[in-house]
Write a protein that holds these residues in place. Structure first.
Motif, PDB file in Angstrom:
ATOM      1  N   ALA A  65      28.226   6.737   8.336  1.00 64.33           N
ATOM      2  CA  ALA A  65      28.211   5.935   7.259  1.00 64.33           C
ATOM      3  C   ALA A  65      29.267   5.131   6.673  1.00 64.33           C
ATOM      4  CB  ALA A  65      29.351   6.288   5.637  1.00 64.33           C
TER       5      ALA A  65
ATOM      6  N   TYR B  84      23.840   5.515   5.040  1.00 62.57           N
ATOM      7  CA  TYR B  84      23.469   6.347   6.109  1.00 62.57           C
ATOM      8  C   TYR B  84      23.211   7.033   6.298  1.00 62.57           C
ATOM      9  CZ  TYR B  84      26.462   6.921   1.563  1.00 62.57           C
ATOM     10  OH  TYR B  84      27.087   6.603  -0.044  1.00 62.57           O
TER      11      TYR B  84
ATOM     12  N   ALA C 109      27.204  12.783  -1.444  1.00 64.83           N
ATOM     13  CA  ALA C 109      27.534  11.379  -1.586  1.00 64.83           C
ATOM     14  C   ALA C 109      27.986   9.971  -2.672  1.00 64.83           C
ATOM     15  CB  ALA C 109      26.592  10.158  -0.578  1.00 64.83           C
TER      16      ALA C 109
ATOM     17  N   ILE D 134      25.908  14.255   6.333  1.00 66.79           N
ATOM     18  CA  ILE D 134      26.215  12.811   7.092  1.00 66.79           C
ATOM     19  C   ILE D 134      26.882  12.668   8.459  1.00 66.79           C
ATOM     20  CG2 ILE D 134      27.783  10.397   6.449  1.00 66.79           C
ATOM     21  CD1 ILE D 134      27.011  11.920   3.314  1.00 66.79           C
TER      22      ILE D 134
ATOM     23  N   CYS E  28      24.581  15.599   2.611  1.00 66.25           N
ATOM     24  CA  CYS E  28      24.420  14.307   2.084  1.00 66.25           C
ATOM     25  C   CYS E  28      24.322  14.108   0.824  1.00 66.25           C
ATOM     26  CB  CYS E  28      22.967  13.460   2.454  1.00 66.25           C
ATOM     27  SG  CYS E  28      21.685  14.830   2.294  1.00 66.25           S
TER      28      CYS E  28
ATOM     29  N   SER F 297      24.337   4.838  -3.227  1.00 66.71           N
ATOM     30  CA  SER F 297      24.516   5.631  -2.470  1.00 66.71           C
ATOM     31  C   SER F 297      23.149   6.806  -2.509  1.00 66.71           C
ATOM     32  CB  SER F 297      25.790   6.627  -2.148  1.00 66.71           C
ATOM     33  OG  SER F 297      25.460   7.462  -4.485  1.00 66.71           O
TER      34      SER F 297
END
Length: 431
Positions: A370, A359, A57, A367, A54, A76
């Protein structure tokens, strides 16, 4: 081609980001279809994010757009930080707002003067316009460069910044590094105010619609990187409720998803929405610039969006100077955190409107799901509605005139169809 059946094609339009086409069908003197056809292949960024840490991102999603990468970085970060219960301290929040100011300045000025203004002055492009309005183009480029300077310093480079991470930045600038930006931003603020005045005298089509405006709204500031989701018809929701309000669906004529409210309504994102829903949050010089341009607190003529963008440029420059003057480097460039399982939601105000990220992250920090909704996706339906409302009472006009106004109407939204390609094919069928 006959008198009642005609086809017009525009094979290249270099002032829209992405690949798309406009299809107008006119049958028996009636408009039967007005479709913004986006045929660019899907880019699969949401799928690419699955299985990635994550913390990656921001850097991955920033590659979606070369015009507004800061918006992707910020949305994000907001989503992952929401998931982790992370709150960044004021100095970091201020630096992020300063970085966002840089993006608004460069993106808005690019659109206003290089992409949109040639429509109103009767030029095919900014290069042709520059032959007779060289001073104006040079001024615009210098204002844009002032915004680029902010992004380059805080982001590490002008395009696809690399200095933002979950919890803050990789490196904080010193006051000495920020200081050289100030003189140019101060010049740009004066220049932006002056450049807006002649734009107010442009010949705008007499066209208004009763839009449902949607934007972020913050308790104390004109929204950029935070706020609640509000609308002109009274919604006031946390960003986590975005999916309850707007849902995506496929349409046959576009590879980009359309968004509508749960009740099937069409909403309008972007500068007109921000301005209408946050007029009381304008900075002093931005408010004065709006008054000087003759703008009321709510603007419903989309062709006048070029003026509202100009007001937001003034606001961003004013904010940038305030943030630089008040900057005190924090003790650490980022807040430490550990990824955790759950779902996080984030939304910020990209130059073109609300950019939403969601997310879901597993126990291992990877992740698993998304969702990214770009403002152009939401605005597709309202663009098509604008075209229908404008074209229907003007079917008697020659195709060339209709085509020119329709292209301008699309550019009112600064559509970022793919953020890279430059091609629009317009077809009008008369039967």
């Amino acid at each position: 081609m006959t008198e009642t059946t005609r086809t017009i094609e525009v094979n290249q339009l270099a002032r829209v980001e992405g690949e798309g086409a406009l299809h107008l069908a006119i049958d028996g003197g009636q408009l039967t279809a007005a479709q913004l056809r986006i045929f660019e292949p899907p880019r699969y960024f949401e799928a690419l994010l699955r299985g990635r840490d994550c913390r990656e991102a921001p850097d991955i999603t920033a590659r979606i757009c070369g015009i507004c990468p800061v918006a992707y970085l910020m949305s994000s970060c907001a989503a992952i930080e929401d998931l982790c219960g992370l709150s960044v301290p004021a100095p970091i929040a201020d630096l992020r707002r300063l970085l966002y100011c840089g993006e608004w300045i460069e993106s808005h000025v690019l659109h206003m003067f290089m992409l949109h203004l040639p429509d109103f002055l009767g030029y095919p492009d900014a290069v042709s316009m520059a032959r007779e309005h060289g001073d104006l183009v040079r001024t615009a480029l210098r204002i844009k460069k002032a915004g680029n300077g902010i992004v380059a310093l805080l982001g590490g480079r002008e395009i696809h910044p690399i200095n933002v991470r979950i919890g803050g930045f990789y490196r904080l600038p010193t006051r000495a590094e920020l200081a050289p930006l100030r003189d140019e931003l101060a010049w740009a603020l004066d220049a932006a105010e002056q450049a807006l005045l002649p734009l107010a005298a442009l010949d705008f089509p007499d066209f208004e619609r009763a839009y449902t405006f949607v934007a972020l709204r913050h308790d104390s500031e004109y929204p950029m990187g935070r706020g609640r989701l509000v609308s002109s018809d009274g919604i006031d929701l946390p960003v986590a409720s975005y999916d309850d309000y707007l849902t995506e669906h496929h349409v046959r004529h576009s590879t980009s998803l359309h968004s509508r409210t749960a009740a099937g309504g069409v909403v309008h994102l972007g500068p007109l929405a921000r301005y209408a829903l946050n007029h009381d949050r304008l900075t002093p010089r931005a408010r004065a610039a709006a008054q000087a341009a003759g703008l009321p607190p709510v603007v419903r003529n989309p062709f006048r969006s070029i003026l509202v963008r100009g007001v937001e440029v003034v606001l961003a420059l004013e904010e940038a100077l305030r943030l630089i003057d008040g900057y005190v480097p924090g003790d650490t460039p980022a807040v430490a955190f550990e990824p955790r399982a759950g779902t996080g939601y984030g939304a910020t105000e990209a130059p073109r409107g609300v950019l939403y990220h969601r997310y879901t992250v597993g126990e291992d920090g990877l992740i698993t799901d998304a969702k990214i909704v770009a403002p152009t996706s939401v605005n597709q339906a309202v663009i098509e509605a604008d075209l229908r409302h404008y074209v229907e009472p003007n079917l008697h006009r020659p195709d060339a005139e209709l085509r020119a106004v329709c292209e301008t109407a699309i550019r009112n939204y600064d559509p970022c169809i793919s953020c890279s390609a430059h091609f629009l094919k317009l077809t009008v069928e008369r039967r």
